[in-house]
Write a protein that holds these residues in place. Sequence first.
Motif, PDB file in Angstrom:
ATOM      1  N   TRP A 163     -13.103   6.775   0.355  1.00  0.00           N
ATOM      2  CA  TRP A 163     -12.672   7.064   1.719  1.00  0.00           C
ATOM      3  C   TRP A 163     -13.850   7.523   2.559  1.00  0.00           C
ATOM      4  CZ3 TRP A 163      -7.411   7.423   3.500  1.00  0.00           C
ATOM      5  CH2 TRP A 163      -6.454   7.117   2.524  1.00  0.00           C
ATOM      6  N   HIS A 176      -3.182   9.523   1.539  1.00  0.00           N
ATOM      7  CA  HIS A 176      -2.322   8.498   2.143  1.00  0.00           C
ATOM      8  C   HIS A 176      -1.329   9.106   3.137  1.00  0.00           C
ATOM      9  CE1 HIS A 176      -4.089   6.208  -1.166  1.00  0.00           C
ATOM     10  NE2 HIS A 176      -3.882   5.151  -0.401  1.00  0.00           N
ATOM     11  N   HIS A 185      -7.457  -2.271  -2.067  1.00  0.00           N
ATOM     12  CA  HIS A 185      -6.012  -2.449  -1.875  1.00  0.00           C
ATOM     13  C   HIS A 185      -5.619  -2.246  -0.400  1.00  0.00           C
ATOM     14  CE1 HIS A 185      -5.295   2.089  -3.042  1.00  0.00           C
ATOM     15  NE2 HIS A 185      -5.242   1.981  -1.733  1.00  0.00           N
ATOM     16  N   ASP A 244      -9.127   4.550   4.478  1.00  0.00           N
ATOM     17  CA  ASP A 244      -9.041   4.137   3.084  1.00  0.00           C
ATOM     18  C   ASP A 244      -9.851   2.859   2.923  1.00  0.00           C
ATOM     19  OD1 ASP A 244      -8.236   3.232   0.589  1.00  0.00           O
ATOM     20  OD2 ASP A 244      -6.105   3.668   0.920  1.00  0.00           O
ATOM     21  N   HIS A 251       0.833  -1.202   0.000  1.00  0.00           N
ATOM     22  CA  HIS A 251       0.000   0.000   0.000  1.00  0.00           C
ATOM     23  C   HIS A 251       0.873   1.259   0.000  1.00  0.00           C
ATOM     24  CE1 HIS A 251      -3.985   1.751   1.845  1.00  0.00           C
ATOM     25  NE2 HIS A 251      -3.628   2.368   0.737  1.00  0.00           N
ATOM     26  N   GLN A 259      -9.957   9.041  -5.097  1.00  0.00           N
ATOM     27  CA  GLN A 259      -8.992   9.710  -4.208  1.00  0.00           C
ATOM     28  C   GLN A 259      -9.414  11.151  -3.934  1.00  0.00           C
ATOM     29  OE1 GLN A 259      -6.960   8.285  -2.421  1.00  0.00           O
ATOM     30  NE2 GLN A 259      -6.510   6.341  -3.437  1.00  0.00           N
TER      31      GLN A 259
HETATM   32 FE   LIG Z   1      -4.923   3.437  -0.510  1.00  0.00          FE
END
Ligand SMILES: [Fe+2]
Length: 250
Positions: A172, A124, A210, A206, A69, A191
Amino acid sequence: MSMHPGRRLLLRGALTVAGAALAAPRRGLAQAPAAAPAAAPSGPFSLPPLPYAADANEAAIDARTMEIHHGAHHRAYVNTLNAAVAQAPQLASLELDAVLANLGQVPEAVRTAVRNNGGGHANHSMFWQIMGGRGGQPGGELMAAIGRDFGGWDRFRAEFERASTTQFGSGWAFVTVAREGGLAIVQKPNQDTPLMDGHRVLMGNDVWEHAYYLRYQNRRAEYVRNWWNVLDWGKIEARYAAARAGTLKI
Ligand SMILES: [Fe+2]
């Protein structure tokens, strides 16, 4: 209809390359003597190191997922963002939160790339910061705000989990914080980030596959439930204080 000269040039180039490939001895792809692409720009954005070992969040997230990640997904967002900014150098000197809050002023040719990868970099960078802890509950002013704005810890937690599990597809769940300290829960696809609305992010989870698929497969709700166990509320309380002081960036 006559062929556009530019188009003809492109075709001629392609034929030349194909002919060269036919004439050349066979070799592995790794050795292909393709024209070297320009070196990928290494800035202005960079991948922040994880602030703890990859296995620090085992109570919710396995080390392999953390490594991929952070080292692959987040790195790709940073690299692609830098490539986009290389095409719009006027962005390089700006703070990322300011760019994301003003996407309409980003040149259209790179706007989608900046939205997806700038958002990915900001999201992130925040995400790694707020984990590495032992869970529990916040204290002080943040806990008071949760009581005031959500009617208590249990309701806050349930509402955040609902936002995390009902976000359709990749995205998210965030908690935003206003300058006067008010909290709100917000879902975003892909994102995207509340920074794009000019808001500040206190914390966020998140829920792209993934982030959890290796351990949880399709069981997003279980990941979301366990995620509380690795939050560092000291870090989140510091973000809360910074937001109120007007110094929180991403
Ligand atoms: Fe991510």
